[in-house]
Design a protein around this motif. Structure first.
Motif, short mmCIF file in Angstrom:
data_model
loop_
_atom_site.label_atom_id
_atom_site.label_comp_id
_atom_site.label_asym_id
_atom_site.label_seq_id
_atom_site.Cartn_x
_atom_site.Cartn_y
_atom_site.Cartn_z
N ILE A 27 0.85 -1.19 0.00
CA ILE A 27 0.00 0.00 0.00
C ILE A 27 0.89 1.24 0.00
N GLU A 28 0.92 1.94 -1.11
CA GLU A 28 1.68 3.17 -1.21
C GLU A 28 0.81 4.36 -0.84
N THR A 29 -0.42 4.35 -1.33
CA THR A 29 -1.42 5.37 -1.00
C THR A 29 -2.73 4.66 -0.73
N GLY A 30 -3.32 4.92 0.42
CA GLY A 30 -4.57 4.23 0.73
C GLY A 30 -5.13 4.67 2.06
N VAL A 31 -6.06 3.89 2.57
CA VAL A 31 -6.73 4.22 3.82
C VAL A 31 -6.86 2.97 4.69
N LEU A 32 -6.52 3.13 5.97
CA LEU A 32 -6.79 2.11 6.98
C LEU A 32 -7.97 2.60 7.80
N PHE A 33 -8.91 1.71 8.10
CA PHE A 33 -10.07 2.18 8.83
C PHE A 33 -10.39 1.27 10.02
N CYS A 34 -11.03 1.87 11.01
CA CYS A 34 -11.43 1.17 12.22
C CYS A 34 -12.94 0.93 12.15
N SER A 35 -13.34 -0.34 12.14
CA SER A 35 -14.77 -0.66 12.05
C SER A 35 -15.49 -0.40 13.37
N GLU A 36 -14.72 -0.20 14.44
CA GLU A 36 -15.32 0.03 15.76
C GLU A 36 -15.77 1.48 15.92
N CYS A 37 -14.84 2.45 15.72
CA CYS A 37 -15.18 3.86 15.94
C CYS A 37 -15.39 4.63 14.64
N GLY A 38 -15.05 4.03 13.51
CA GLY A 38 -15.28 4.67 12.22
C GLY A 38 -14.18 5.57 11.72
N ARG A 39 -13.14 5.79 12.54
CA ARG A 39 -12.04 6.64 12.09
C ARG A 39 -11.26 5.95 10.98
N ASP A 40 -10.80 6.76 10.04
CA ASP A 40 -9.95 6.23 8.99
C ASP A 40 -8.66 7.04 8.94
N TYR A 41 -7.60 6.35 8.55
CA TYR A 41 -6.26 6.92 8.60
C TYR A 41 -5.57 6.75 7.25
N PRO A 42 -4.96 7.83 6.75
CA PRO A 42 -4.32 7.73 5.43
C PRO A 42 -2.97 7.02 5.47
N VAL A 43 -2.67 6.36 4.38
CA VAL A 43 -1.32 5.86 4.12
C VAL A 43 -0.78 6.73 3.00
N ILE A 44 0.25 7.49 3.27
CA ILE A 44 0.80 8.44 2.31
C ILE A 44 2.28 8.12 2.10
N ARG A 45 2.66 7.88 0.85
CA ARG A 45 4.02 7.48 0.49
C ARG A 45 4.46 6.23 1.26
N GLY A 46 3.49 5.33 1.45
CA GLY A 46 3.78 4.06 2.10
C GLY A 46 3.83 4.13 3.62
N ILE A 47 3.56 5.31 4.19
CA ILE A 47 3.64 5.50 5.65
C ILE A 47 2.24 5.60 6.23
N PRO A 48 1.83 4.67 7.10
CA PRO A 48 0.55 4.82 7.78
C PRO A 48 0.61 5.98 8.77
N ARG A 49 -0.36 6.91 8.68
CA ARG A 49 -0.37 8.12 9.52
C ARG A 49 -1.40 7.91 10.63
N LEU A 50 -0.95 7.32 11.74
CA LEU A 50 -1.86 6.86 12.78
C LEU A 50 -1.82 7.78 14.01
N LEU A 51 -2.23 9.01 13.81
CA LEU A 51 -2.20 10.01 14.88
C LEU A 51 -3.55 10.14 15.56
N PRO A 52 -3.54 10.54 16.84
CA PRO A 52 -4.80 10.75 17.57
C PRO A 52 -5.52 12.01 17.09
N ASP A 53 -6.74 12.19 17.58
CA ASP A 53 -7.56 13.33 17.16
C ASP A 53 -6.89 14.67 17.41
N SER A 54 -6.13 14.77 18.50
CA SER A 54 -5.51 16.04 18.87
C SER A 54 -4.43 16.48 17.91
N LEU A 55 -3.84 15.53 17.16
CA LEU A 55 -2.72 15.85 16.28
C LEU A 55 -3.03 15.67 14.79
#
Length: 338
Positions: A27-55
């Motif tokens: 996955i170079e560009t894509g989305v990871l998602f949480c089926s529990e809370c509905g949040r989704d997180y981007p994967v940009i340039r192969g890096i999953p960006r898994l930051l909390p809401d505050s950041l």
């Protein structure tokens, strides 16, 4: 990012597992998602960006062009969850730290092989350098990634390198040739890793930069497998710390655009001490005196590496210093044993 390592990741907010919307191995560009809370997180340039809401909104501003190509199911503007310890001051320090190190480690990306190996051996002492062999490793705060090559060299099974800021970009480029490495953008206080999945957690020179270092340490522990290991390295206390802290409280507020130039001038002090130390070592009968030279441990570093050290001590928003009994109390309170 390789889809096969998805089992190691969790939503940093609700700690439930993440899924991928793409059905592909890499996955170079894509989305990871949480089926529990509905949040989704981007994967940009192969890096999953898994930051909390505050950041996450800060990252969305920093990478506005990248984020504009995503259509999030859970809009960034609606992400307003805060943990009970996330006060306004806490978040302000986190954002400042995210920015400071994102700048620093994108400026200082290259280090000599001799320096990185010496630093690796010195840091992990008294453990053998191959302590990572056949283990899943998480480096929580990988900085410029100077240890990642050595984790791979000593046959780690897989290495996760995590940074809070945009320094993930340079580390990802630097380690792109290593199939055993995954770079992640994440927060220690909202660790995006599943419980009991990591054999060896290491945080070298990071915990002391957190707004609440002991809590940060505690947040790393659940990721460690039963009978796994956690290793931290922090700045120790010494008599010159009050002077350093006085300077830091002034200097960390100046614009990032001129910190690199200023760090050059301050690094001259370390260079002078290096010259004194090496000279005394060559004079018969002066080796004991040489041992009294402050910061002699930096004598093995190049001037550029000294400049980086100055950036790390003087131009960042948070620095804490500890002695051995304080750190031992952390491990004891957490129920950890040697």
């Amino acid at each position: 990012m390789n889809n096969s390592i998805l089992e190691y990741f969790v939503c940093p907010v609700c700690k439930k597992s993440l899924q991928c919307r793409q059905n592909c191995d890499i996955i170079e560009t894509g989305v990871l998602f949480c089926s529990e809370c509905g949040r989704d997180y981007p994967v940009i340039r192969g890096i999953p960006r898994l930051l909390p809401d505050s950041l996450m909104p800060i990252l969305a501003e920093q990478l506005s062009e990248d984020f504009s190509s995503f259509s999030f199911s859970y809009p960034i503007k609606k992400r307003n969850y805060r943990s009970d310890f996330e006060t306004d001051d806490f978040i302000k320090k986190q954002i400042s730290t995210m920015t400071a190190f994102g700048y620093e480690w994108n400026q200082f990306t290259e280090f000599t092989k001799e320096f990185t190996h010496n630093e690796y051996i010195r840091t992990l002492s008294p453990f053998p350098p191959d302590i990572v062999k056949n283990k899943i490793v998480l480096e929580a705060g990988t900085g410029a990634g100077i240890f990642i090559d050595w984790f791979d060299h000593y046959d780690a099974s897989h290495i996760f390198g995590m940074n809070l800021g945009l320094d993930v970009e340079s580390v990802n480029k630097k380690t792109s040739h290593l199939n055993t490495v995954t770079i992640v953008q994440g927060d220690i206080f909202h660790l995006p890793f599943a419980d009991k999945k990591i054999d060896f957690v290491i945080s070298h020179g990071v915990i002391h930069h957190l707004p609440n270092p002991e809590k940060g340490f505690q947040k790393l522990i659940p990721a460690v497998k039963d009978r796994g290991e956690i290793f931290i390295w922090v700045y120790g206390k010494d008599p010159i710390v009050p002077i350093i802290e006085l300077l830091r409280k002034i200097l960390h507020k100046i614009p990032k655009s001129i910190t690199k130039t200023l760090s050059w001038f301050f690094a001259l002090t370390l260079l002078f001490l290096k010259i004194v130390y090496l000279a005394l070592n060559k004079i018969p009968g002066c080796k004991k005196l040489a041992k009294q030279v402050p910061y002699k441990q930096y004598a093995v570093r190049s001037f550029r590496e000294m400049q980086c050290t100055i950036m790390d001590k003087l131009f960042v928003p948070v620095v804490n210093y500890y002695d051995k009994p304080e750190l031992e109390s952390w491990f004891k309170s957490a129920g950890l044993k040697n």
